[in-house]
Design an enzyme around this catalytic site. Structure first.
Site, PDB file in Angstrom:
ATOM      1  N   SER A 258      40.347  80.182 111.190  1.00  0.00           N
ATOM      2  CA  SER A 258      41.099  80.233 112.441  1.00  0.00           C
ATOM      3  C   SER A 258      40.659  81.441 113.278  1.00  0.00           C
ATOM      4  O   SER A 258      39.483  81.556 113.626  1.00  0.00           O
ATOM      5  CB  SER A 258      42.597  80.265 112.139  1.00  0.00           C
ATOM      6  OG  SER A 258      43.349  79.992 113.292  1.00  0.00           O
ATOM      7  N   HIS A 401      45.044  72.135 109.845  1.00  0.00           N
ATOM      8  CA  HIS A 401      44.484  73.464 110.085  1.00  0.00           C
ATOM      9  C   HIS A 401      44.822  74.375 108.908  1.00  0.00           C
ATOM     10  O   HIS A 401      45.942  74.890 108.791  1.00  0.00           O
ATOM     11  CB  HIS A 401      45.093  74.014 111.383  1.00  0.00           C
ATOM     12  CG  HIS A 401      44.541  75.323 111.840  1.00  0.00           C
ATOM     13  ND1 HIS A 401      43.364  75.429 112.539  1.00  0.00           N
ATOM     14  CD2 HIS A 401      45.008  76.592 111.722  1.00  0.00           C
ATOM     15  CE1 HIS A 401      43.136  76.698 112.834  1.00  0.00           C
ATOM     16  NE2 HIS A 401      44.121  77.429 112.341  1.00  0.00           N
TER      17      HIS A 401
END
Length: 422
Positions: A258, A401
């Site tokens: 991320s 994610h």
């Protein structure tokens, strides 16, 4: 009079609500591929004077430094310099960690500049049954060193940077330290908050405080960014691991997820000692192109996380086509070192297709070095079917994610592939 006051109050409230809705719609994400746009993407090989870079030597001697400076000036800022003194304190060493398979070290890196000091705590595992120098994976973590391992006696990360008291082992699944040790890798991690607390006022407690007075470290001083502070943390980890002859210094890989996936790309652009990188779900201002209107946008990410980027980036909100670079230029700065870009099928916010297209485009530079890249891959790869070139790779993992054990399976496969290709 009361009626007039009431009317003005209602009008004020309605105007405020309209302004709020307008602001929300301004950065409302698009998830339709047909609306993503098809802006022309500039080539990193084309110089401002119209000349084109044709060889790896020209890239290394001329173009690479130009592009790195563009990213530093307009997006990430410069990394902090090395302080006058760096001292490593071994706080603890366990010789039979992870059921006797590893040596565990907990080290505090003291950074001293003038009368100021700062520190970064490192959790470091080395495989115990290896006699030859081993490769290593380094990376920053989100919640603290004690959350990355299932060993319950690891020092808990100090909460001075504003963290909640995160549960021990909460992110063990993200790090897969036992798997990496069993595959012959050393692993070293530190928490991002030690370099720059990830919040609007974090600059004042960041590593930048060694070099600047408090009045230069307010939220308005965005020339000193979190991403550059975190990238500096990767270089500190490289410094540390290179002190041990049991580490193969030519095989230190950087991993980030991320916002730290963005950081890995910037760290590789600034530190040539990093042998290879894995940028996982890095999205906007990471591997995803800024010129695509899909998922998170430049405007949205700056609105929420302004301390990650320089204020000069603000000028390109809604005008991404005016940027003098694209994000695949950042990927190209890693050339010819191996680089793996990872996406997740449900992580539309990070624009998986855009991350794939960037990986393809970066191949233009890798080819100067004789690497194949993945430019022959015509369509988006199927879920859980990695595509590996000589030094560039991409995969789309099923799911959200995150970092999972499946991600690490693909990472290990890519590293093995790159080792065989050399």
């Amino acid at each position: 009079m009361k009626i007039l006051i009431l009317m003005f109050t209602i009008l004020f409230f309605v105007a405020g609500e309209c302004a709020l809705r307008a602001e929300e719609n301004k950065f409302k994400p698009n998830y339709e591929e047909a609306k993503a746009g098809n802006l022309p993407w500039p080539s990193p090989l084309m110089r401002p004077d119209g000349s084109r870079i044709a060889t790896a030597t020209e890239w290394n001697n001329r173009r690479r430094a130009e592009i790195r400076k563009l990213f530093a000036d307009l997006l990430y800022g410069e990394l902090p310099p090395h302080p006058e003194t760096i001292r490593c304190e071994l706080r603890r060493e366990i010789s039979n960690a992870l059921d006797g398979t590893a040596i565990r070290r907990e080290i505090r890196i003291h950074l001293i500049h003038g009368d100021k000091s700062h520190f970064m705590d490192v959790l470091w595992y080395l495989p115990k049954r290896k006699t030859e120098p081993v490769p290593a994976v380094i990376g920053l973590n989100f919640l603290g060193n004690h959350t990355c391992t299932d060993e319950s006696d690891v020092f808990q990360t100090d909460p001075w940077w504003g963290a909640r008291n995160f549960r021990r082992g909460a992110h063990t699944y993200r790090w897969q330290i036992r798997k990496l040790i069993n595959n012959g890798f050393s692993v070293a991690t530190a928490t991002r908050g030690d370099l720059f607390p990830d919040r609007a006022d974090g600059r004042a407690k960041s590593v930048f405080r060694l070099f600047h007075p408090p009045e230069a470290l307010t939220p308005e001083h965005r020339e000193y960014t979190a991403i550059s502070a975190w990238a500096y943390g990767y270089s500190l980890l490289v410094d540390l691991l290179r002190t041990d002859p049991r580490i193969d210094s030519a095989r230190i890989w950087a991993h980030g997820h991320s916002r730290l996936g963005k950081t890995v790309l910037w760290a590789m652009a600034n530190d040539s000692r990093i042998a290879g990188g894995i940028s996982n779900n890095s999205g906007c201002c990471g591997a995803a192109p800024s010129r695509r209107n899909f998922g998170e946008t430049l405007g949205r990410i700056i609105q929420v996380f302004p301390w990650w980027f320089t204020s000069r980036a603000d000028a390109f909100i809604g005008k991404e086509a005016n940027l003098p670079f694209e994000q695949y230029w950042l990927l190209a700065l890693a050339a010819p070192r191996p680089l793996l870009i990872a996406s997740a099928s449900e992580d539309l916010w990070a624009d998986p297709r855009g991350e794939f297209l960037s990986t393809k485009q970066a191949g233009e530079v890798y080819e100067l070095f004789g690497s194949s890249g993945i430019r022959d891959q015509k369509s988006m790869p199927k879920i859980n079917h990695p595509v590996f070139g000589d030094s560039l790779g991409y995969y789309l993992r099923a799911g959200k994610h995150d970092v999972t054990e499946q991600d690490w399976n693909f990472v290990l496969a890519f590293i093995r592939h790159c080792t065989r290709s050399r």
